[in-house]
Structure formats: structure tokens, C-alpha cells
Motif scaffolding. Structure first.
Motif, PDB file in Angstrom:
ATOM      1  N   ILE A  48     -52.290 -58.114 -21.303  1.00 54.24           N
ATOM      2  CA  ILE A  48     -52.587 -59.359 -21.340  1.00 54.24           C
ATOM      3  C   ILE A  48     -53.729 -59.475 -22.342  1.00 54.24           C
ATOM      4  CG2 ILE A  48     -54.061 -61.314 -20.140  1.00 54.24           C
ATOM      5  CD1 ILE A  48     -52.248 -60.665 -17.724  1.00 54.24           C
ATOM      6  N   ALA A  49     -54.718 -58.347 -22.319  1.00 59.77           N
ATOM      7  CA  ALA A  49     -55.918 -58.320 -23.389  1.00 59.77           C
ATOM      8  C   ALA A  49     -55.212 -58.301 -24.897  1.00 59.77           C
ATOM      9  CB  ALA A  49     -56.701 -57.225 -23.208  1.00 59.77           C
ATOM     10  N   MET A  50     -54.225 -57.542 -25.096  1.00 60.76           N
ATOM     11  CA  MET A  50     -53.762 -57.529 -26.522  1.00 60.76           C
ATOM     12  C   MET A  50     -53.112 -58.993 -26.884  1.00 60.76           C
ATOM     13  SD  MET A  50     -51.695 -54.018 -26.407  1.00 60.76           S
ATOM     14  CE  MET A  50     -51.174 -54.066 -27.992  1.00 60.76           C
ATOM     15  N   LEU A  51     -52.467 -59.451 -25.926  1.00 63.76           N
ATOM     16  CA  LEU A  51     -51.877 -60.844 -26.213  1.00 63.76           C
ATOM     17  C   LEU A  51     -52.959 -61.892 -26.518  1.00 63.76           C
ATOM     18  CD1 LEU A  51     -48.951 -60.898 -23.587  1.00 63.76           C
ATOM     19  CD2 LEU A  51     -48.817 -60.694 -26.126  1.00 63.76           C
ATOM     20  N   THR A  52     -53.946 -61.850 -25.688  1.00 64.33           N
ATOM     21  CA  THR A  52     -55.224 -62.430 -25.799  1.00 64.33           C
ATOM     22  C   THR A  52     -55.891 -62.382 -27.279  1.00 64.33           C
ATOM     23  OG1 THR A  52     -55.528 -62.669 -23.513  1.00 64.33           O
ATOM     24  CG2 THR A  52     -57.465 -63.634 -24.999  1.00 64.33           C
ATOM     25  N   ILE A  55     -53.481 -63.666 -30.236  1.00 62.32           N
ATOM     26  CA  ILE A  55     -53.528 -65.202 -30.486  1.00 62.32           C
ATOM     27  C   ILE A  55     -54.881 -65.614 -30.876  1.00 62.32           C
ATOM     28  CG2 ILE A  55     -54.250 -66.254 -28.277  1.00 62.32           C
ATOM     29  CD1 ILE A  55     -51.076 -67.405 -30.154  1.00 62.32           C
ATOM     30  N   ASP A  56     -55.786 -64.950 -30.546  1.00 62.41           N
ATOM     31  CA  ASP A  56     -57.111 -65.419 -31.172  1.00 62.41           C
ATOM     32  C   ASP A  56     -57.163 -64.971 -32.458  1.00 62.41           C
ATOM     33  OD1 ASP A  56     -59.934 -66.543 -30.969  1.00 62.41           O
ATOM     34  OD2 ASP A  56     -60.351 -64.392 -31.446  1.00 62.41           O
ATOM     35  N   TYR A  57     -56.553 -64.020 -32.888  1.00 61.00           N
ATOM     36  CA  TYR A  57     -56.516 -63.376 -34.253  1.00 61.00           C
ATOM     37  C   TYR A  57     -56.109 -64.419 -35.202  1.00 61.00           C
ATOM     38  CZ  TYR A  57     -55.601 -60.322 -38.163  1.00 61.00           C
ATOM     39  OH  TYR A  57     -55.430 -59.680 -39.674  1.00 61.00           O
ATOM     40  N   TYR A  58     -54.886 -64.886 -35.013  1.00 56.74           N
ATOM     41  CA  TYR A  58     -54.383 -66.138 -35.911  1.00 56.74           C
ATOM     42  C   TYR A  58     -55.033 -67.484 -35.708  1.00 56.74           C
ATOM     43  CZ  TYR A  58     -50.426 -63.109 -36.583  1.00 56.74           C
ATOM     44  OH  TYR A  58     -49.563 -62.110 -37.288  1.00 56.74           O
ATOM     45  N   ILE A  59     -55.841 -67.874 -34.503  1.00 57.01           N
ATOM     46  CA  ILE A  59     -56.339 -69.021 -34.636  1.00 57.01           C
ATOM     47  C   ILE A  59     -57.743 -69.042 -35.338  1.00 57.01           C
ATOM     48  CG2 ILE A  59     -57.909 -70.474 -32.905  1.00 57.01           C
ATOM     49  CD1 ILE A  59     -55.838 -69.805 -30.855  1.00 57.01           C
ATOM     50  N   ALA A  60     -58.222 -67.718 -35.070  1.00 61.20           N
ATOM     51  CA  ALA A  60     -59.597 -67.457 -36.156  1.00 61.20           C
ATOM     52  C   ALA A  60     -59.253 -67.652 -37.722  1.00 61.20           C
ATOM     53  CB  ALA A  60     -60.386 -66.297 -35.702  1.00 61.20           C
ATOM     54  N   LEU A  94     -62.553 -63.709 -24.280  1.00 58.46           N
ATOM     55  CA  LEU A  94     -62.076 -64.788 -23.654  1.00 58.46           C
ATOM     56  C   LEU A  94     -63.256 -66.027 -24.439  1.00 58.46           C
ATOM     57  CD1 LEU A  94     -61.431 -64.213 -19.863  1.00 58.46           C
ATOM     58  CD2 LEU A  94     -59.721 -64.632 -21.908  1.00 58.46           C
ATOM     59  N   ASN A  95     -64.270 -65.718 -24.280  1.00 62.87           N
ATOM     60  CA  ASN A  95     -65.363 -66.675 -25.023  1.00 62.87           C
ATOM     61  C   ASN A  95     -64.867 -67.014 -26.540  1.00 62.87           C
ATOM     62  OD1 ASN A  95     -66.541 -67.410 -22.496  1.00 62.87           O
ATOM     63  ND2 ASN A  95     -68.065 -65.734 -22.838  1.00 62.87           N
ATOM     64  N   LYS A  96     -64.884 -65.813 -26.934  1.00 62.25           N
ATOM     65  CA  LYS A  96     -64.304 -65.875 -28.477  1.00 62.25           C
ATOM     66  C   LYS A  96     -62.994 -66.831 -28.709  1.00 62.25           C
ATOM     67  CE  LYS A  96     -63.443 -63.113 -32.706  1.00 62.25           C
ATOM     68  NZ  LYS A  96     -62.686 -64.440 -33.375  1.00 62.25           N
ATOM     69  N   SER A 101     -60.705 -71.913 -30.382  1.00 61.52           N
ATOM     70  CA  SER A 101     -59.899 -72.897 -30.132  1.00 61.52           C
ATOM     71  C   SER A 101     -60.398 -74.197 -30.292  1.00 61.52           C
ATOM     72  CB  SER A 101     -59.185 -72.628 -28.560  1.00 61.52           C
ATOM     73  OG  SER A 101     -58.514 -71.336 -28.598  1.00 61.52           O
ATOM     74  N   GLU A 102     -61.539 -74.588 -29.483  1.00 66.10           N
ATOM     75  CA  GLU A 102     -62.080 -75.339 -29.779  1.00 66.10           C
ATOM     76  C   GLU A 102     -62.495 -75.845 -31.184  1.00 66.10           C
ATOM     77  OE1 GLU A 102     -62.872 -77.923 -27.697  1.00 66.10           O
ATOM     78  OE2 GLU A 102     -62.707 -76.890 -25.677  1.00 66.10           O
ATOM     79  N   ARG A 103     -63.033 -74.960 -32.133  1.00 60.51           N
ATOM     80  CA  ARG A 103     -63.126 -75.149 -33.199  1.00 60.51           C
ATOM     81  C   ARG A 103     -61.766 -75.796 -34.261  1.00 60.51           C
ATOM     82  NH1 ARG A 103     -66.365 -77.194 -36.521  1.00 60.51           N
ATOM     83  NH2 ARG A 103     -66.539 -76.426 -38.644  1.00 60.51           N
ATOM     84  N   PHE A 104     -60.779 -74.845 -33.935  1.00 54.74           N
ATOM     85  CA  PHE A 104     -59.320 -75.181 -34.600  1.00 54.74           C
ATOM     86  C   PHE A 104     -59.205 -76.703 -34.223  1.00 54.74           C
ATOM     87  CE2 PHE A 104     -55.043 -75.394 -34.527  1.00 54.74           C
ATOM     88  CZ  PHE A 104     -54.462 -74.718 -35.338  1.00 54.74           C
TER      89      PHE A 104
END
Length: 155
Positions: A48-52, A55-60, A94-96, A101-104
Motif C-alpha cells: 500500500i505504501a508503494m502504491l501511495t 500515485i503521488d510521484y506522478y501527481i507531484a 500521506l500528507n504529501k 492532490s489539493e494543489r493539482f
């Protein structure tokens, strides 16, 4: 409602607060996951951590482009999660994700609709619309994986 506002709403639904498509979202699925659960490896599945992280890697990476920067992300690094050895490290990840996500969503909602048909960085990547739709679909794909992994962990 503009097209970009609608896309931002769809993006928020999968990451932060929606129930329409999957009857859940990332924030809802991850709210009660401990760092130990997030890092448990089940067979050949990603954690789950890897998937989190993934997905954040691409969003950022897309946020960086939306803010005028270069496309610096590379697929080969998208699962390079640093070790998570505490609840604090997990909560930081998670906070990142929530912040990115909010910024995106905020940046997307501010874009003019005409931007959606423009080339995204290079013609080989298609348009902004293609990449934003892809990000939403990518998020739903991994949300499904996280949901299933959580069920396996509970059972």
C-alpha cells in the motif's frame, strides 16, 4: 461549469472526497491504515505504501509542470519509495499526497478550457486533457489495488 473545473472535481473524487465511481477514495481507504499495514508485502503485489508513493510521484510531477516547471518524472523511479519505519514517516507520505492532490486540483481548476487541447510538453505525450484523464484513470486503477490489498490484510 468549465471543463477544467469538472476535471478537477473528478480528480478530487478519486483522491480526496468522492464516492461516485468507486464508492470510496484514496483518503477514505488510507485513513485507518497503519505504517505496518502499509508496508506489508503480500506475494508479488506492491505494498500500500508503494502504491501511495507511486500515485503521488506522478501527481507531484504534473503539479511541477502545471506550475511552469519541466517534466522531471521518469517511470523507472515511480516505485522508488524510501523505507518507511514509523507511523510518522507513513503520515508524512500521506500528507504529501493530500497536499499534492489539493494543489493539482486547484491548479487544474484555474486552467482555461483551451489549455486542454494544447500539447503536453511534447507531442509524444499528447494533450493536457489526455494526461489529466490518464492521471484520473491511473488513480482509480491503483485505488482498486489498495482496496483489495486492504481486504487481504484484514482477512
Amino acid at each position: 461549469m468549465s471543463s477544467t473545473s469538472q476535471l478537477a472535481k473528478r480528480f478530487r473524487e478519486v483522491l480526496l472526497d468522492g464516492l461516485w465511481i468507486a464508492n470510496t477514495n484514496f483518503k477514505d481507504q488510507l485513513k485507518d491504515v497503519t505504517w505496518e499495514q502499509a508496508t506489508i508485502k503480500i506475494g508479488s503485489l506492491n505494498t500500500i505504501a508503494m502504491l501511495t508513493f507511486h500515485i503521488d510521484y506522478y501527481i507531484a510531477g504534473l503539479v511541477n509542470v502545471f506550475e511552469g516547471g519541466d517534466l522531471e518524472i521518469r517511470d523507472q523511479y515511480s516505485f522508488d519509495l524510501p523505507p518507511i519505519d514509523s507511523q510518522e514517516q507513513w503520515e508524512n507520505l500521506l500528507n504529501k499526497l493530500w497536499k499534492d492532490s489539493e494543489r493539482f486540483a486547484s491548479l487544474l481548476a484555474q486552467m482555461p478550457d483551451s489549455k486542454m487541447n494544447e500539447v503536453f510538453i511534447d507531442e509524444k505525450y499528447g494533450t493536457y486533457l489526455r494526461n489529466i484523464d490518464g492521471m484520473i484513470e491511473h488513480a482509480y486503477y491503483h485505488l482498486g489495488q489498495i482496496t483489495l490489498i486492504k481486504k487481504l490484510l484484514i482477512n
